[in-house]
Write a protein that holds these residues in place. Structure first.
Motif, PDB file in Angstrom:
ATOM      1  N   GLN A   1       0.825  -1.171   0.000  1.00  0.00           N
ATOM      2  CA  GLN A   1       0.000   0.000   0.000  1.00  0.00           C
ATOM      3  C   GLN A   1       0.880   1.249   0.000  1.00  0.00           C
ATOM      4  O   GLN A   1       1.950   1.263   0.595  1.00  0.00           O
ATOM      5  N   VAL A   2       0.400   2.278  -0.678  1.00  0.00           N
ATOM      6  CA  VAL A   2       1.129   3.526  -0.822  1.00  0.00           C
ATOM      7  C   VAL A   2       0.472   4.601   0.031  1.00  0.00           C
ATOM      8  O   VAL A   2      -0.757   4.726   0.068  1.00  0.00           O
ATOM      9  N   GLN A   3       1.293   5.373   0.714  1.00  0.00           N
ATOM     10  CA  GLN A   3       0.829   6.558   1.419  1.00  0.00           C
ATOM     11  C   GLN A   3       1.537   7.780   0.869  1.00  0.00           C
ATOM     12  O   GLN A   3       2.742   7.749   0.597  1.00  0.00           O
ATOM     13  N   LEU A   4       0.789   8.853   0.712  1.00  0.00           N
ATOM     14  CA  LEU A   4       1.315  10.103   0.192  1.00  0.00           C
ATOM     15  C   LEU A   4       1.093  11.198   1.224  1.00  0.00           C
ATOM     16  O   LEU A   4      -0.007  11.339   1.750  1.00  0.00           O
ATOM     17  N   VAL A   5       2.130  11.978   1.490  1.00  0.00           N
ATOM     18  CA  VAL A   5       2.046  13.055   2.458  1.00  0.00           C
ATOM     19  C   VAL A   5       2.558  14.334   1.826  1.00  0.00           C
ATOM     20  O   VAL A   5       3.741  14.438   1.483  1.00  0.00           O
ATOM     21  N   GLU A   6       1.664  15.319   1.694  1.00  0.00           N
ATOM     22  CA  GLU A   6       2.037  16.608   1.131  1.00  0.00           C
ATOM     23  C   GLU A   6       2.571  17.528   2.215  1.00  0.00           C
ATOM     24  O   GLU A   6       2.166  17.445   3.374  1.00  0.00           O
ATOM     25  N   SER A   7       3.437  18.427   1.809  1.00  0.00           N
ATOM     26  CA  SER A   7       3.937  19.460   2.701  1.00  0.00           C
ATOM     27  C   SER A   7       4.370  20.655   1.869  1.00  0.00           C
ATOM     28  O   SER A   7       4.478  20.565   0.648  1.00  0.00           O
ATOM     29  N   GLY A   8       4.621  21.760   2.533  1.00  0.00           N
ATOM     30  CA  GLY A   8       5.135  22.944   1.866  1.00  0.00           C
ATOM     31  C   GLY A   8       4.123  24.032   1.622  1.00  0.00           C
ATOM     32  O   GLY A   8       4.489  25.115   1.146  1.00  0.00           O
ATOM     33  N   GLY A   9       2.869  23.777   1.926  1.00  0.00           N
ATOM     34  CA  GLY A   9       1.861  24.805   1.755  1.00  0.00           C
ATOM     35  C   GLY A   9       2.019  25.906   2.780  1.00  0.00           C
ATOM     36  O   GLY A   9       2.759  25.790   3.750  1.00  0.00           O
ATOM     37  N   GLY A  10       1.312  26.989   2.545  1.00  0.00           N
ATOM     38  CA  GLY A  10       1.379  28.109   3.456  1.00  0.00           C
ATOM     39  C   GLY A  10       0.753  29.337   2.858  1.00  0.00           C
ATOM     40  O   GLY A  10       0.029  29.271   1.865  1.00  0.00           O
ATOM     41  N   LEU A  11       1.038  30.464   3.479  1.00  0.00           N
ATOM     42  CA  LEU A  11       0.528  31.754   3.052  1.00  0.00           C
ATOM     43  C   LEU A  11       1.619  32.516   2.321  1.00  0.00           C
ATOM     44  O   LEU A  11       2.743  32.636   2.820  1.00  0.00           O
ATOM     45  N   VAL A  12       1.280  33.022   1.158  1.00  0.00           N
ATOM     46  CA  VAL A  12       2.235  33.769   0.359  1.00  0.00           C
ATOM     47  C   VAL A  12       1.511  34.912  -0.338  1.00  0.00           C
ATOM     48  O   VAL A  12       0.314  34.820  -0.628  1.00  0.00           O
ATOM     49  N   GLN A  13       2.229  35.985  -0.589  1.00  0.00           N
ATOM     50  CA  GLN A  13       1.655  37.113  -1.306  1.00  0.00           C
ATOM     51  C   GLN A  13       1.628  36.855  -2.804  1.00  0.00           C
ATOM     52  O   GLN A  13       2.384  36.031  -3.326  1.00  0.00           O
ATOM     53  N   SER A  14       0.745  37.555  -3.486  1.00  0.00           N
ATOM     54  CA  SER A  14       0.688  37.464  -4.935  1.00  0.00           C
ATOM     55  C   SER A  14       2.066  37.719  -5.536  1.00  0.00           C
ATOM     56  O   SER A  14       2.783  38.625  -5.127  1.00  0.00           O
ATOM     57  N   GLY A  15       2.414  36.892  -6.506  1.00  0.00           N
ATOM     58  CA  GLY A  15       3.717  36.990  -7.139  1.00  0.00           C
ATOM     59  C   GLY A  15       4.791  36.176  -6.472  1.00  0.00           C
ATOM     60  O   GLY A  15       5.889  36.028  -7.024  1.00  0.00           O
ATOM     61  N   GLY A  16       4.492  35.635  -5.312  1.00  0.00           N
ATOM     62  CA  GLY A  16       5.460  34.847  -4.583  1.00  0.00           C
ATOM     63  C   GLY A  16       5.536  33.414  -5.066  1.00  0.00           C
ATOM     64  O   GLY A  16       4.869  33.019  -6.025  1.00  0.00           O
TER      65      GLY A  16
END
Length: 115
Positions: A1-16
């Motif tokens: 079985q495969v598990q996927l874990v996302e990371s790296g999201g957050g708050l950023v300003q336009s153009g970032g």
């Protein structure tokens, strides 16, 4: 079985920029394609980008030229580099992997782009 874990999201300003990661556990040696999807509140989940095991890539028109999907086989990780972010990119981003006849999904990571 495969598990996927996302990371790296957050708050950023336009153009970032943000770089999302999707770490896979389990054997994905036979994977057909890995994808990023996103879903904004009240909207349908939409496809964003695809990378195959031959490293060919495809992108939704809305992100083409701004986002780059890549993978590191040694780390069992797929990335989504997001540049020139716009408020309309705000969504929960999901990693997806097609392995044989089975599709796996991560839990999602929130990306919020402020104007």
């Amino acid at each position: 079985q495969v598990q996927l874990v996302e990371s790296g999201g957050g708050l950023v300003q336009s153009g970032g920029s943000l770089r999302l990661s999707c770490a896979a556990s389990g054997n994905i040696f036979r994977f057909i394609a890995m994808n990023w999807y996103r879903q904004a509140p009240g909207k349908q989940r939409e496809w964003v980008a695809t990378i195959t095991n031959g490293d060919s890539t495809n992108y939704a028109d809305s992100v083409k030229g701004r986002f780059t999907i890549s993978r590191d086989s040694a780390k069992n990780t797929v990335y989504l580099q997001m540049n020139s972010l716009k408020p309309e990119d705000t969504a929960v981003y999901y990693c997806n992997a097609r392995v044989s006849i089975t599709t796996y999904w991560g839990q999602g990571t929130q990306v919020t782009v402020s104007s």
